[in-house]
Motif scaffolding. Structure first.
Motif, PDB file in Angstrom:
ATOM      1  N   GLN A  83     -20.919  -2.653  44.486  1.00 61.23           N
ATOM      2  CA  GLN A  83     -21.047  -1.890  43.259  1.00 61.23           C
ATOM      3  C   GLN A  83     -20.579  -0.470  43.481  1.00 61.23           C
ATOM      4  O   GLN A  83     -20.998   0.202  44.402  1.00 61.23           O
ATOM      5  CB  GLN A  83     -22.500  -1.900  42.798  1.00 61.23           C
ATOM      6  CG  GLN A  83     -22.710  -1.179  41.491  1.00 61.23           C
ATOM      7  CD  GLN A  83     -24.099  -1.406  40.967  1.00 61.23           C
ATOM      8  OE1 GLN A  83     -24.801  -2.302  41.385  1.00 61.23           O
ATOM      9  NE2 GLN A  83     -24.490  -0.590  40.035  1.00 61.23           N
ATOM     10  N   ARG A  85     -20.721   3.276  42.968  1.00 57.07           N
ATOM     11  CA  ARG A  85     -21.806   4.174  42.602  1.00 57.07           C
ATOM     12  C   ARG A  85     -21.222   5.496  42.137  1.00 57.07           C
ATOM     13  O   ARG A  85     -20.747   6.276  42.952  1.00 57.07           O
ATOM     14  CB  ARG A  85     -22.706   4.437  43.799  1.00 57.07           C
ATOM     15  CG  ARG A  85     -23.476   3.246  44.209  1.00 57.07           C
ATOM     16  CD  ARG A  85     -24.399   3.658  45.313  1.00 57.07           C
ATOM     17  NE  ARG A  85     -24.964   2.479  45.910  1.00 57.07           N
ATOM     18  CZ  ARG A  85     -25.773   2.505  46.925  1.00 57.07           C
ATOM     19  NH1 ARG A  85     -26.102   3.643  47.464  1.00 57.07           N
ATOM     20  NH2 ARG A  85     -26.256   1.399  47.421  1.00 57.07           N
ATOM     21  N   PRO A  92     -16.278   4.672  38.122  1.00 57.69           N
ATOM     22  CA  PRO A  92     -16.454   3.503  38.984  1.00 57.69           C
ATOM     23  C   PRO A  92     -15.126   3.102  39.627  1.00 57.69           C
ATOM     24  O   PRO A  92     -14.054   3.425  39.122  1.00 57.69           O
ATOM     25  CB  PRO A  92     -16.939   2.416  38.026  1.00 57.69           C
ATOM     26  CG  PRO A  92     -17.438   3.132  36.823  1.00 57.69           C
ATOM     27  CD  PRO A  92     -16.654   4.412  36.753  1.00 57.69           C
ATOM     28  N   GLN A 112     -24.943  -8.034  41.366  1.00 59.78           N
ATOM     29  CA  GLN A 112     -24.520  -7.131  40.300  1.00 59.78           C
ATOM     30  C   GLN A 112     -23.455  -6.208  40.846  1.00 59.78           C
ATOM     31  O   GLN A 112     -23.549  -5.750  41.988  1.00 59.78           O
ATOM     32  CB  GLN A 112     -25.692  -6.294  39.795  1.00 59.78           C
ATOM     33  CG  GLN A 112     -26.770  -7.109  39.130  1.00 59.78           C
ATOM     34  CD  GLN A 112     -27.886  -6.221  38.590  1.00 59.78           C
ATOM     35  OE1 GLN A 112     -27.857  -5.009  38.704  1.00 59.78           O
ATOM     36  NE2 GLN A 112     -28.873  -6.849  37.983  1.00 59.78           N
ATOM     37  N   THR A 114     -20.228  -3.142  39.427  1.00 64.30           N
ATOM     38  CA  THR A 114     -19.651  -2.335  38.358  1.00 64.30           C
ATOM     39  C   THR A 114     -18.251  -1.930  38.770  1.00 64.30           C
ATOM     40  O   THR A 114     -18.027  -1.527  39.913  1.00 64.30           O
ATOM     41  CB  THR A 114     -20.496  -1.063  38.107  1.00 64.30           C
ATOM     42  OG1 THR A 114     -21.824  -1.462  37.789  1.00 64.30           O
ATOM     43  CG2 THR A 114     -19.934  -0.233  36.974  1.00 64.30           C
ATOM     44  N   PRO A 162     -13.940  -2.791  28.830  1.00 59.76           N
ATOM     45  CA  PRO A 162     -15.361  -2.476  28.998  1.00 59.76           C
ATOM     46  C   PRO A 162     -16.241  -3.582  28.425  1.00 59.76           C
ATOM     47  O   PRO A 162     -15.919  -4.179  27.395  1.00 59.76           O
ATOM     48  CB  PRO A 162     -15.535  -1.171  28.200  1.00 59.76           C
ATOM     49  CG  PRO A 162     -14.171  -0.559  28.190  1.00 59.76           C
ATOM     50  CD  PRO A 162     -13.219  -1.719  28.134  1.00 59.76           C
ATOM     51  N   ARG A 164     -19.749  -6.577  29.501  1.00 62.40           N
ATOM     52  CA  ARG A 164     -20.504  -7.318  30.525  1.00 62.40           C
ATOM     53  C   ARG A 164     -19.823  -8.659  30.744  1.00 62.40           C
ATOM     54  O   ARG A 164     -19.479  -9.352  29.786  1.00 62.40           O
ATOM     55  CB  ARG A 164     -21.951  -7.505  30.096  1.00 62.40           C
ATOM     56  CG  ARG A 164     -22.724  -6.185  30.142  1.00 62.40           C
ATOM     57  CD  ARG A 164     -24.180  -6.345  29.765  1.00 62.40           C
ATOM     58  NE  ARG A 164     -24.903  -7.320  30.545  1.00 62.40           N
ATOM     59  CZ  ARG A 164     -25.575  -7.061  31.657  1.00 62.40           C
ATOM     60  NH1 ARG A 164     -25.598  -5.841  32.116  1.00 62.40           N
ATOM     61  NH2 ARG A 164     -26.239  -8.006  32.276  1.00 62.40           N
ATOM     62  N   THR A 182     -23.632 -10.611  37.815  1.00 60.72           N
ATOM     63  CA  THR A 182     -23.266  -9.887  36.604  1.00 60.72           C
ATOM     64  C   THR A 182     -22.287  -8.776  36.955  1.00 60.72           C
ATOM     65  O   THR A 182     -22.512  -8.032  37.904  1.00 60.72           O
ATOM     66  CB  THR A 182     -24.514  -9.266  35.949  1.00 60.72           C
ATOM     67  OG1 THR A 182     -25.457 -10.306  35.702  1.00 60.72           O
ATOM     68  CG2 THR A 182     -24.177  -8.570  34.650  1.00 60.72           C
ATOM     69  N   LEU A 183     -21.224  -8.661  36.164  1.00 61.89           N
ATOM     70  CA  LEU A 183     -20.225  -7.625  36.346  1.00 61.89           C
ATOM     71  C   LEU A 183     -20.235  -6.729  35.114  1.00 61.89           C
ATOM     72  O   LEU A 183     -20.074  -7.217  33.998  1.00 61.89           O
ATOM     73  CB  LEU A 183     -18.830  -8.233  36.546  1.00 61.89           C
ATOM     74  CG  LEU A 183     -17.660  -7.251  36.616  1.00 61.89           C
ATOM     75  CD1 LEU A 183     -17.791  -6.336  37.840  1.00 61.89           C
ATOM     76  CD2 LEU A 183     -16.340  -8.007  36.670  1.00 61.89           C
ATOM     77  N   THR A 184     -20.412  -5.423  35.337  1.00 60.63           N
ATOM     78  CA  THR A 184     -20.326  -4.449  34.248  1.00 60.63           C
ATOM     79  C   THR A 184     -19.030  -3.699  34.391  1.00 60.63           C
ATOM     80  O   THR A 184     -18.718  -3.185  35.471  1.00 60.63           O
ATOM     81  CB  THR A 184     -21.515  -3.458  34.311  1.00 60.63           C
ATOM     82  OG1 THR A 184     -22.736  -4.209  34.262  1.00 60.63           O
ATOM     83  CG2 THR A 184     -21.463  -2.472  33.164  1.00 60.63           C
ATOM     84  N   VAL A 185     -18.249  -3.661  33.315  1.00 60.98           N
ATOM     85  CA  VAL A 185     -16.989  -2.940  33.312  1.00 60.98           C
ATOM     86  C   VAL A 185     -17.169  -1.722  32.411  1.00 60.98           C
ATOM     87  O   VAL A 185     -17.526  -1.861  31.244  1.00 60.98           O
ATOM     88  CB  VAL A 185     -15.820  -3.838  32.830  1.00 60.98           C
ATOM     89  CG1 VAL A 185     -14.515  -3.053  32.798  1.00 60.98           C
ATOM     90  CG2 VAL A 185     -15.697  -5.063  33.723  1.00 60.98           C
ATOM     91  N   ARG A 186     -16.920  -0.535  32.975  1.00 66.01           N
ATOM     92  CA  ARG A 186     -17.091   0.727  32.218  1.00 66.01           C
ATOM     93  C   ARG A 186     -15.763   1.378  31.972  1.00 66.01           C
ATOM     94  O   ARG A 186     -14.895   1.401  32.750  1.00 66.01           O
ATOM     95  CB  ARG A 186     -17.999   1.693  32.981  1.00 66.01           C
ATOM     96  CG  ARG A 186     -19.379   1.172  33.099  1.00 66.01           C
ATOM     97  CD  ARG A 186     -20.263   2.203  33.719  1.00 66.01           C
ATOM     98  NE  ARG A 186     -21.593   1.629  33.852  1.00 66.01           N
ATOM     99  CZ  ARG A 186     -22.503   2.051  34.678  1.00 66.01           C
ATOM    100  NH1 ARG A 186     -22.263   3.053  35.456  1.00 66.01           N
ATOM    101  NH2 ARG A 186     -23.672   1.490  34.754  1.00 66.01           N
TER     102      ARG A 186
END
Length: 186
Positions: A83, A85, A92, A112, A114, A162, A164, A182-186
């Protein structure tokens, strides 16, 4: 302490890979509290005068502020190796780095992650004797997948918007056995 030194110390704490700065400052605060209590109990006239009282209060305030600052700057998920940070507002990473359990277990090294939106690289390391892949989906739509490999490393790219996503192994029943995250794309 000079303002430049404060900024340097803050950036050092923010870049710390562990909670050690918080533990050090917290331990100093705890030691200060114990020392004050012990000294105050044995010396009824402590602190001597208004200047001594101000020094005790100032030292206590600085230690509390330092502990709170270290707690905020070192907060986060320590287990999230893949991830990105964000530190100090940094964006990210554009690389999702995942590894399969090398002992053959049906899991990735993180659950998880990001990444930044845009052209992203998916780097998958599988040192396991079992074949695995990384498939990324949003809802029921697969948006990217690596090659299925064993004892190897593979890389692929994907343009991720962007939102989830879920990443999982599409080999046999690996996803149903828990090889997903879970992958979060920002």
């Amino acid at each position: 302490m000079h303002p430049g030194n404060v900024a340097g110390a803050a950036s050092l704490l923010a870049a710390a890979p562990s909670k050690a700065p918080f533990y050090v400052v917290g331990a100093a605060l705890a030691a200060w509290a114990v020392a004050l209590a012990a000294f105050g109990a044995t010396h009824p006239e402590f602190p001597h005068g208004a200047g001594g009282a101000r020094l005790v209060v100032l030292t206590t305030v600085l230690l509390v502020a330092g502990a709170m600052t270290a707690a905020v700057l070192t907060a986060g998920d320590e287990g999230g190796k893949a991830q990105a940070r964000p530190a100090g507002g940094a964006a990210p990473s554009s690389t999702l780095a995942l590894a399969a359990d090398p002992s053959g277990g049906l899991s990735y090294d993180v659950r998880q992650a990001t990444v930044a939106a845009g052209a992203d690289t998916i780097r998958f390391v599988n040192r396991s004797p079992l074949a695995h892949d990384v498939t990324i989906a949003q809802g029921s739509k697969v948006v990217a997948a690596t090659k299925t490999i064993d004892h190897a490393t593979t890389t692929t790219t994907a343009r991720l918007a962007p939102g989830r996503y879920v990443f999982y192994c599409s080999v046999d029943e690996h996803r149903q056995a828990g090889m997903q995250g879970t992958l979060t794309v920002r």
